[in-house]
Design a protein around this motif. Structure first.
Motif, PDB file in Angstrom:
ATOM      1  N   LEU A  42      22.649  51.815  38.305  1.00 14.04           N
ATOM      2  CA  LEU A  42      22.657  53.109  38.982  1.00 14.04           C
ATOM      3  C   LEU A  42      24.001  53.814  38.791  1.00 14.04           C
ATOM      4  N   ARG A  43      25.083  53.024  38.785  1.00 22.37           N
ATOM      5  CA  ARG A  43      26.410  53.624  38.529  1.00 22.37           C
ATOM      6  C   ARG A  43      26.395  54.297  37.170  1.00 22.37           C
ATOM      7  N   LYS A  44      25.848  53.573  36.179  1.00 20.52           N
ATOM      8  CA  LYS A  44      25.805  54.111  34.824  1.00 20.52           C
ATOM      9  C   LYS A  44      24.995  55.395  34.791  1.00 20.52           C
ATOM     10  N   ILE A  45      23.842  55.369  35.454  1.00 21.62           N
ATOM     11  CA  ILE A  45      22.983  56.546  35.418  1.00 21.62           C
ATOM     12  C   ILE A  45      23.697  57.746  36.045  1.00 21.62           C
ATOM     13  N   LEU A  46      24.341  57.515  37.172  1.00 21.57           N
ATOM     14  CA  LEU A  46      25.051  58.617  37.811  1.00 21.57           C
ATOM     15  C   LEU A  46      26.156  59.139  36.904  1.00 21.57           C
ATOM     16  N   ALA A  47      26.837  58.229  36.230  1.00 21.96           N
ATOM     17  CA  ALA A  47      27.893  58.655  35.318  1.00 21.96           C
ATOM     18  C   ALA A  47      27.316  59.523  34.211  1.00 21.96           C
ATOM     19  N   ILE A  48      26.188  59.107  33.706  1.00 23.56           N
ATOM     20  CA  ILE A  48      25.546  59.877  32.647  1.00 23.56           C
ATOM     21  C   ILE A  48      25.166  61.258  33.153  1.00 23.56           C
ATOM     22  N   GLN A  49      24.567  61.300  34.341  1.00 23.86           N
ATOM     23  CA  GLN A  49      24.083  62.580  34.859  1.00 23.86           C
ATOM     24  C   GLN A  49      25.224  63.518  35.199  1.00 23.86           C
ATOM     25  N   HIS A  50      26.428  62.958  35.428  1.00 20.33           N
ATOM     26  CA  HIS A  50      27.582  63.793  35.728  1.00 20.33           C
ATOM     27  C   HIS A  50      28.498  63.984  34.525  1.00 20.33           C
ATOM     28  N   SER A  51      28.073  63.445  33.383  1.00 19.31           N
ATOM     29  CA  SER A  51      28.973  63.458  32.232  1.00 19.31           C
ATOM     30  C   SER A  51      29.145  64.844  31.660  1.00 19.31           C
ATOM     31  N   GLY A  52      28.193  65.708  31.910  1.00 22.47           N
ATOM     32  CA  GLY A  52      28.237  67.038  31.298  1.00 22.47           C
ATOM     33  C   GLY A  52      27.666  67.059  29.896  1.00 22.47           C
ATOM     34  N   HIS A  53      27.251  65.888  29.372  1.00 22.43           N
ATOM     35  CA  HIS A  53      26.721  65.870  28.020  1.00 22.43           C
ATOM     36  C   HIS A  53      25.198  65.954  27.974  1.00 22.43           C
ATOM     37  N   VAL A  54      24.562  65.724  29.099  1.00 24.67           N
ATOM     38  CA  VAL A  54      23.101  65.783  29.118  1.00 24.67           C
ATOM     39  C   VAL A  54      22.664  66.626  30.305  1.00 24.67           C
ATOM     40  N   TYR A  55      21.409  67.029  30.254  1.00 19.18           N
ATOM     41  CA  TYR A  55      20.838  67.832  31.323  1.00 19.18           C
ATOM     42  C   TYR A  55      19.874  66.971  32.134  1.00 19.18           C
ATOM     43  N   THR A  56      19.992  67.052  33.461  1.00 23.23           N
ATOM     44  CA  THR A  56      19.072  66.311  34.320  1.00 23.23           C
ATOM     45  C   THR A  56      17.944  67.247  34.733  1.00 23.23           C
ATOM     46  N   PRO A  57      16.747  67.041  34.231  1.00 21.13           N
ATOM     47  CA  PRO A  57      15.668  67.979  34.524  1.00 21.13           C
ATOM     48  C   PRO A  57      15.092  67.740  35.913  1.00 21.13           C
ATOM     49  N   SER A  58      14.533  68.818  36.477  1.00 22.08           N
ATOM     50  CA  SER A  58      13.728  68.612  37.673  1.00 22.08           C
ATOM     51  C   SER A  58      12.402  68.020  37.213  1.00 22.08           C
ATOM     52  N   LEU A  59      11.619  67.514  38.148  1.00 14.67           N
ATOM     53  CA  LEU A  59      10.335  66.927  37.777  1.00 14.67           C
ATOM     54  C   LEU A  59       9.443  67.977  37.126  1.00 14.67           C
ATOM     55  N   LYS A  60       9.481  69.184  37.659  1.00 14.41           N
ATOM     56  CA  LYS A  60       8.658  70.265  37.083  1.00 14.41           C
ATOM     57  C   LYS A  60       9.081  70.542  35.659  1.00 14.41           C
ATOM     58  N   GLU A  61      10.393  70.525  35.416  1.00 15.34           N
ATOM     59  CA  GLU A  61      10.886  70.855  34.081  1.00 15.34           C
ATOM     60  C   GLU A  61      10.433  69.842  33.040  1.00 15.34           C
ATOM     61  N   THR A  62      10.158  68.601  33.447  1.00 16.23           N
ATOM     62  CA  THR A  62       9.707  67.628  32.446  1.00 16.23           C
ATOM     63  C   THR A  62       8.369  68.044  31.845  1.00 16.23           C
ATOM     64  N   GLU A  63       7.608  68.891  32.548  1.00 14.53           N
ATOM     65  CA  GLU A  63       6.321  69.341  31.996  1.00 14.53           C
ATOM     66  C   GLU A  63       6.506  70.221  30.770  1.00 14.53           C
ATOM     67  N   TYR A  64       7.693  70.761  30.600  1.00 15.65           N
ATOM     68  CA  TYR A  64       7.909  71.704  29.494  1.00 15.65           C
ATOM     69  C   TYR A  64       8.518  71.048  28.265  1.00 15.65           C
ATOM     70  N   ALA A  65       8.660  69.723  28.299  1.00 17.76           N
ATOM     71  CA  ALA A  65       9.231  69.053  27.143  1.00 17.76           C
ATOM     72  C   ALA A  65       8.290  69.193  25.964  1.00 17.76           C
ATOM     73  N   ASP A  66       8.850  69.480  24.778  1.00 17.69           N
ATOM     74  CA  ASP A  66       7.964  69.526  23.614  1.00 17.69           C
ATOM     75  C   ASP A  66       8.003  68.230  22.818  1.00 17.69           C
ATOM     76  N   VAL A  67       9.031  67.422  22.997  1.00 19.57           N
ATOM     77  CA  VAL A  67       9.054  66.075  22.410  1.00 19.57           C
ATOM     78  C   VAL A  67       9.607  65.136  23.469  1.00 19.57           C
TER      79      VAL A  67
END
Lengths: 905, 159, 422
Positions: free
Chosen positions: A350-375
């Motif tokens: 969980l520490r790692k995941i939080l670090a990733i989500q706060h890293s600024g290098h990736v976007y954390t989608p809302s659950l609704k936003e995952t519906e719009y993924a094309d891949v």
């Protein structure tokens, strides 16, 4: 980047001009404008099919045309300079006649129908003004089916809107519900009686506009909607944090229904969340404080203050307890003595995941936003079981690219049947990498069934193909490399790539690999979306408190000279080896346990404190996308001893500091203190208005204004009506008195609007029909700033999985029914849970001289299990699957190895 | 494990031929039902399961299609199926008399099968031979210009 | 009088095989068509003013012109609607049993015009003989190189499959037919999108009636002006007209478009059978409005029949004689329509059985005065656009006209509490 400007379209409804959003159909437009137009088969999440003919309006050629023709509003797109009439007599009469047709075979059993009072058919009948039935002939009747523990079936009430099969088959991917026969004999059900298999079957109770499909568990303790005390709440059974409405009467929780949140769950929740509530009513609830201490005193205050001042306190928090409860514990025992009550491995992930989500290098989608993924790439998760509502979202995501591909055909998105016909079986890219088959495999374009190490290696290979500077795993077979290359290419080309991963396999490399891919995808502004599944409803919130794990607590207890352990809503025997927990608990003079239900830890308590469940108190949870959401108390617990954990713990702090019971300070805003103490939670205080929020000086009623029996309910106890309880913790009242209008979204306890008694009234609360709630969907994402989470990544790739001769590598397989601690107390959920098993590849079964159904005796950690074999040939050799966290199988720490003792037949 | 009904190699070969012509297996559902009904006379629940399994769809999905169409028989039928036209031209030309005669002769009404399994009697929408009404079909043969006189002789041809 | 459709049909001998068909000019139209551009064929058919013979009466060439021809659609379909189940209609049976190759040649030319590479004949189950003959004819056509890959060396490919249905009148509705071909329940589709854009399996598709397609070779051979000259006035070409009921000679005749009703009934069909009087007729199958005595001299073309308050439909006429109870007649029709409703939309699914029950009740002498108003409400409300497809509006046509022309008979049943005809 300039904002997109929407050019509105001018239409005239009954001669009034309106500027409306283009691309919508007339029905949703009229509903957005607040006009009452009846409908049945249109659904905001499923679009229009034009079957029921209820939404007829008059359409005119131009402003001079006086006759016009009837059209179905749901099947007409808005166009500039459209002239239509809702109030036109012909349209009005047609809509009324349509109801008469629907009612010609209807049993008119409202008085005894569960749907009554929350029935869309009732509402639409009244809305059209239809009253007198002229059909005098015998009505056609149907036989009903047994459909399992969740839904009751009453086909005579069916108005053949086809919503059930459209939801179950088209939206949720279910296979065992369909429409049979033709003309006025059409029947909606299964081929034969039997349990509905789809994990979202419970939504049929809300999707069905009549009482054909109703909540079967509600029937055990039936209550009319208008008679329930309700509050906005949040599901406690996985990390997605779907919003729910919980309803109570006579001191028992009766029903969970969906609460719309346009960013999270939308209109649907899973069956675990809908039916897992019965633990609140469990007769085994801890109802009284129990003191099993050598101290003679029966006075709780004296016992507690004695215990609390006796020595150092150590606090074990819980990922299923609220932020407030965990924080109150932290304040009681002190930051240095506060621990997360989860295994070290889990805490680290969980520490790692939080670090990733706060890293600024990736976007954390809302659950609704995952519906719009094309891949989409799913690494090491089985969302159908570990985060079910996410699986439902991914089923919509695989339609995103195909829908984009048919843009040239100019078919409006709301024209559901036409879109589906044009897309046929085409699906967007979804790759599933998991040790065993999952239900999402059927909509996947590729799968890999492999050990966790090899799933991680696939991830690293994908990242390497995207970005050469990422290291390459060695020794991978050609087929998997080809898959990796292909996925890399697809993800690079994608507009909205999504990687789903999580903690379910308890494998750090998988999470690192997901991040590696995310980093490889980062190009300038474009960031990949990374969605991580976590174990529990407040895993994120607790992890954000940055406390060490249970293992560290155990270490600290060995040398730390703690006198008392305070354990918050946590059965430690599910978190560590039995021997370890025994040793840990034995180290303390006193163990204070706060929880709702008896469990092994509670049995070891010297002081057992009854705590309020989510339905009996307020709290804030943080979901996997770090959205802080508030759940509100629905009803008062059975007695004054059952109180929120945070209330107990704050009082303990005051006792410890010498305050007497009659001098207890009313709680300050605990959440505000939390946010001040830990900046990473900044924003959580905005998840809902404060307890002193009022509208026009009024509270928000938990009860609809037709709530009955309030003055008579307790007449058997005492004739004079008692003063209703006062809620000092929230803006709600426990009665029907208060503000009659629409409360803000986080404070909406039920959906109702004049003429709209059913859940369809939710559209009145939305800024546009089907769209976000007025004022925005509730919840505050905490991804802003705050403390930097240290990262500590290495760039090593794990070696490939190698089968060991003397032991099986075990992987935990979560089950929607059974793996969650609280929901399994519902008999309906427990009945759907699997019995313990061990899943093996048939080659391994041969090697172990066993077969399907035969019992194996395995030593896992310090426990011995007798497990019947289940063959799953997609498992790699040397890997065995165990159901995660089933009640008879708790206390396994992951990753785990299993050693065969002998085969018993 | 319950023994599951399977399709015969012949049935599978015929269905494979149809599957080859369409973009997805389930699009051959109606053809598959026709083929198996041709071999077995009707589609039992077991047959349905077998076909559904072969097409890789659920029994529900297949039965949803099967029960829509009146000439897919989901109940047992006799050796010979009488489809008596009950549409408008045959009505004008007196199909009801023919129906009465069949009822008297065979002792069955629409939807029933003679106890000896010889005939199943079903109504059918306009058979498309209206200038020779009343008309009926028995199995694949069409009989028209029916009269009280020739009806018996027609029925006698079937065992 | 030219009778291109039936000139080679005789039921005194077996139908032409491929060789005989070729000897009599068969497949010349195909040869000619393959040398033309597809667009020009569509223009020719459009100019000929051929209208859909299945009942819709829409210009066939114009229907084809909506198929995208820009090369972005590698898969397109051409489908012959041979699901003839409209009660009182029996013309397509005659064309298929009489000259199967004529249909096949018409289909190949039409498929070429829209550049379809797969074609189907959707044949109703009951037409067994036509099925056998078409199967054989298709085999012959493949063997002769008129079907398959590289037809007559032109590089054009066309596969042709015969699909037989398993019942259900609604399969004759073109979008429901598409769903049946996809192996699904035959519920219709909303339009737009039209089949030309999203048809079979979501691909551009044209569905045409058998009789419509049989006209195509002749239009190609002789040109649009010739075709227009065959008609008597408003409409082009010939039509297979039919009469069934208590007439002396029920049957089918190929006549110029626009012959009068009197000519059809009295000259061709020989007038009413002995002892029977004429009360009315449904000119084009069950789902058309009654025409009565006063209409006997109207021309049977699309416009004139519409002006008289009915529809030409399929052009096969059902006679209501004076020995047949009009209530029973209409009840039989509504029983059919109610039973054949697919069950998708409310007014059809619930309204039609209601009208059937009311009519049965009236027929039995159990009718009530308010029943007529209820029936009228249905005829008013089950109109086009109010229901999902044309089945229910069609069902209301005979009912609304029966209430107009035979109202007294309905009232007698209600007043006398019995059927005067029984």
């Amino acid at each position: 980047m300039p904002l997109a400007v929407t050019i509105m379209v001018r239409i005239y409804i009954d001669q009034k001009p309106y500027d409306v959003k283009p691309g919508k159909n007339l029905l949703e437009t009229c509903l957005t404008l607040g006009l009452d137009l009846p409908y049945f088969c249109w659904h905001p999440a499923m679009g229009s099919v034009g079957a029921c003919r209820q939404c007829a309006v008059k359409l005119f050629k131009d402003e001079n045309d006086k006759t016009g023709r009837l059209v179905m509003a749901c099947m007409e797109g808005v166009r500039d300079n459209m002239y239509l009439s809702v109030n036109d007599t012909v349209a009005h009469d047609f809509r009324s006649q349509n109801i008469e047709w629907l009612m010609s075979n209807h049993p008119h059993d409202c008085a005894v129908c569960d749907e009554g009072g929350s029935c869309h058919l009732q509402d639409m009948t009244v809305m059209t003004g239809h009253a007198y039935r002229r059909f005098r002939f015998p009505k056609r009747t149907y036989q009903n089916q047994y459909l399992g523990p969740f839904l009751h079936h009453e086909m005579n009430r069916c108005i053949q809107c086809y919503r059930c099969v459209r939801f179950y088959k088209d939206y949720a991917g279910g296979k065992d519900l369909d429409v049979f026969a033709a003309h006025n004999h059409v029947y909606f059900g299964r081929e034969k009686d039997g349990v509905l298999e789809n994990e979202f079957s419970g939504n049929l109770a809300e999707v069905c506009p009549t009482g054909v499909f109703t909540d079967k568990t509600l029937r055990e303790h039936y209550t009319r909607k208008w008679d329930m005390t309700m509050a906005p709440s949040v599901c406690q059974h996985c990390s997605l944090g779907c919003n729910i409405i919980a309803g109570e009467r006579y001191g028992a929780l009766r029903q969970i229904t969906n609460r719309f949140n346009g960013a999270v769950n939308g209109y649907f929740i899973c069956d675990r969340g809908r039916y897992g509530y019965e633990f609140v009513n469990d007769p085994g609830r801890i109802r009284q404080p129990v003191i099993r201490s050598e101290k003679e005193s029966l006075n709780l205050f004296e016992s507690l203050s004695g215990i609390l001042t006796e020595g150092k306190l150590i606090g074990i928090g819980s990922p299923r307890a609220s932020l407030e409860a965990n924080f109150a514990l932290r304040r009681l025992v002190g930051e240095a003595n506060f621990y997360q009550g989860i295994p070290e491995n889990e805490a680290m992930l969980l520490r790692k995941i939080l670090a990733i989500q706060h890293s600024g290098h990736v976007y954390t989608p809302s659950l609704k936003e995952t519906e719009y993924a094309d891949v989409t790439l799913v690494l090491g998760e089985d969302p159908t079981n570990s985060a079910p509502r996410l699986a439902l979202a991914l089923r919509q995501a695989v339609r995103t690219k195909p829908i984009e591909n048919i843009a040239g055909a100019n078919i409006p998105l709301w024209n559901d049947a036409a879109v589906r016909e044009m897309i046929q079986d085409e699906k967007g890219e979804l790759f599933m990498a998991y040790p065993v088959n999952t239900k999402l495999d059927e909509v996947a374009s590729g799968t890999l069934h492999a050990a966790p190490e090899d799933i991680a290696r696939l991830g690293f290979a994908i990242a390497h193909y995207m970005d050469n500077s990422a290291p390459a795993p060695e020794g991978m077979d050609a087929g998997t490399l080809e898959s990796a290359r292909r996925m890399a290419d697809l993800l690079l080309k994608a507009e909205r790539p999504l990687i789903v991963s999580g903690t379910s396999l308890f494998n750090e490399d998988i999470i690192r690999a997901a991040y590696q891919i995310g980093q490889a995808l980062e190009k300038g502004e474009k960031k990949a979306a990374l969605c991580f599944v976590m174990p529990e409803c407040n895993s994120a919130g607790l992890a954000m408190m940055q406390a060490p794990s249970l293992a560290m607590a155990m270490k600290a207890a060995e040398t730390g000279n703690f006198a008392t352990a305070v354990i918050l809503e946590n059965d430690l025997y599910r978190r560590a080896k039995r021997s370890e927990v025994d040793r840990f608990l034995a180290a303390f003079k006193n163990t204070i346990v706060l929880d709702h239900l008896e469990n092994d830890t509670a049995r070891m308590a010297t002081v057992l404190i009854p705590t309020a469940t989510f339905a009996e108190g307020e709290g804030t949870l943080v979901n996997n996308e770090e959205r802080a959401q508030r759940f509100f108390q629905v009803f008062m617990p059975k007695n004054e001893h059952i109180r929120e954990s945070w209330r107990w713990l704050d009082e303990f702090r005051q006792f410890r500091d010498g305050t007497k019971p009659d001098e207890l300070r009313e709680l300050d805003n605990l959440l505000e203190e939390l946010v001040n103490a830990m900046a990473q939670f900044k924003g959580a205080e905005m998840a809902a208005p404060l307890s002193d929020f009022r509208i026009n000086g009024q509270r928000i009623p938990r009860e609809p204004h037709r709530f009955s029996g309030r003055t008579a309910m307790l007449a058997n106890v005492a004739v004079s009506e008692p003063k209703p309880p006062e809620d000092t913790d929230s803006p709600f009242s426990f009665t029907m008195e208060g503000y009659r209008g629409m409360p803000p979204a986080p404070l909406t306890p039920f959906y109702w609007s004049p003429g709209w008694n059913s859940g369809q009234s939710v559209h009145k609360y939305q800024s546009e029909a089907g769209g976000p709630l007025r004022g925005g969907d509730p919840g505050v994402r905490l991804l802003g700033g705050g403390i930097h989470f240290s990262n500590g990544f290495q760039s090593t790739i794990p070696p490939a999985f190698e089968r060991q001769t003397d032991e099986m590598a075990l992987v935990p397989l979560p089950h929607i029914f059974g793996s969650d601690e609280l929901s399994v107390h519902s008999s309906s959920v427990e009945g759907r849970a699997p019995r313990p098993y061990i899943a093996l590849n048939s080659l391994d079964a041969e090697r172990l001289h066993t077969a399907e159904g035969v019992t194996l005796r395995m030593r896992i950690g310090d426990q011995v299990f007798d497990l019947p074999v289940m063959l799953k040939n997609e498992l790699p050799e040397g890997v065995a699957g165990l159901p995660y966290n089933l009640p008879p199988m708790s206390g396994i720490t992951w990753p785990a190895k299993g050693i065969l003792i002998n085969t018993t037949s | 494990m319950i023994a599951q009904e399977t399709l015969t190699p012949e049935e599978m070969a015929e269905i494979d031929h149809e599957i080859a012509l369409v973009p997805m297996r389930r699009a051959a559902a109606i053809e598959a039902l026709k083929i198996v009904q041709h071999h077995r006379g009707w589609i039992s629940d077991d047959s349905l399961q077998a076909i559904a399994g072969y097409l890789e769809i659920s029994p529900e999905e297949l039965d949803s299609v099967a029960t829509f169409y009146n000439l897919v028989f989901r109940r047992p039928v006799g050796r010979n199926i009488i489809l008596l036209c009950d549409s408008i031209s045959c009505y004008v030309m007196g199909y009801e008399k023919i129906y009465g005669q069949i009822r008297d002769r065979l002792g069955i009404s629409f939807g029933q099968t003679t106890p000896d399994g010889r005939f199943t009697l079903l109504p059918n929408a306009c058979l498309g031979t209206c200038d020779h009404a009343p008309a009926l079909m028995i199995n694949n043969e069409l009989f028209r210009d029916l009269t009280e006189e020739n009806l018996d002789e027609i029925l006698d041809r079937y065992h | 009088m030219e009778t291109p459709l039936t000139q080679h049909i005789s039921f005194d001998r077996p139908c032409y095989n491929l060789r005989d068909y070729e000897k009599n000019g068969g497949y010349q139209a195909l040869r000619k068509a393959l040398s033309l551009s597809p667009e020009s064929i569509t223009n020719t058919v459009q100019a000929s003013d051929l209208k859909g013979r299945g009942g819709a009466g829409f210009n066939t060439g114009m229907k084809w012109s909506f198929v995208p021809m820009n090369g972005h659609y590698p898969v397109k379909y051409l489908i012959a609607n041979a699901d003839e189940m409209e009660p009182g209609t029996f013309k397509d049976r005659m064309l298929m049993e009489g000259n199967p190759h004529q249909l096949i040649e018409g289909m190949i030319v039409s498929a070429f015009a829209i550049q379809a590479n797969i074609s189907y004949i959707f044949l109703r189950w009951a037409y067994k003989k036509a099925g056998r003959l078409l199967t054989h004819a298709i085999e012959e056509a493949y063997a002769a190189g008129y079907l398959g890959k590289n037809i007559l060396g032109t590089g054009y490919n066309l596969e042709m499959y015969l699909h037989t249905g398993v019942g259900r009148y609604i399969c004759g509705e073109e979008t429901a037919l598409l769903n049946a071909l996809e192996g699904k329940r035959a519920t219709p589709r909303a339009k737009p999108p039209f089949p030309q854009v999203s048809g079979l399996f979501g691909k551009p598709t044209i569905v045409n009636n058998v009789e419509t397609l049989c006209n195509i070779p002749h239009i190609i051979n002789n040109g649009p002006d010739w075709f227009k000259s065959l008609g008597k006035g408003n409409d082009a070409g010939t039509k297979i007209y039919g009469v069934s009921g208590r007439v002396k000679r029920p049957g089918l005749w190929e006549l110029p478009m626009g012959v009068s009703m009197r000519e059809l009934i009295e000259d061709c069909a020989g007038g009413m059978a002995n002892g029977y009087g004429f009360r009315g007729a449904l000119p084009g199958g069950a789902s058309t409005d009654f025409l009565v005595e006063e209409h006997l001299d109207i021309n049977l073309d699309y416009k004139s029949v519409a002006a008289a308050g009915s529809r030409l439909g399929t052009g096969t006429m059902i006679i209501l004689d004076d020995h047949t109870c009009p209530v029973g007649f209409v009840h039989n029709l509504e029983h059919f329509f109610a039973q054949e409703s697919c069950g998708w939309c409310t007014p059809c699914r619930e309204g039609l059985p209601w009208t059937e029950k009311i009519l049965l009740s009236i027929e039995r002498g159990e009718g009530r005065p308010e029943d007529l108003q209820l029936l009228e409400t249905h005829t008013r409300l089950l109109g086009p656009g109010n229901t999902f497809c044309a089945l229910a509006p069609g069902a209301m046509e005979p009912l609304q006209s029966a209430l107009k022309y035979f109202r007294e008979d309905f009232e007698k049943h209600i007043d006398q509490k019995k059927c005067p005809w029984r």
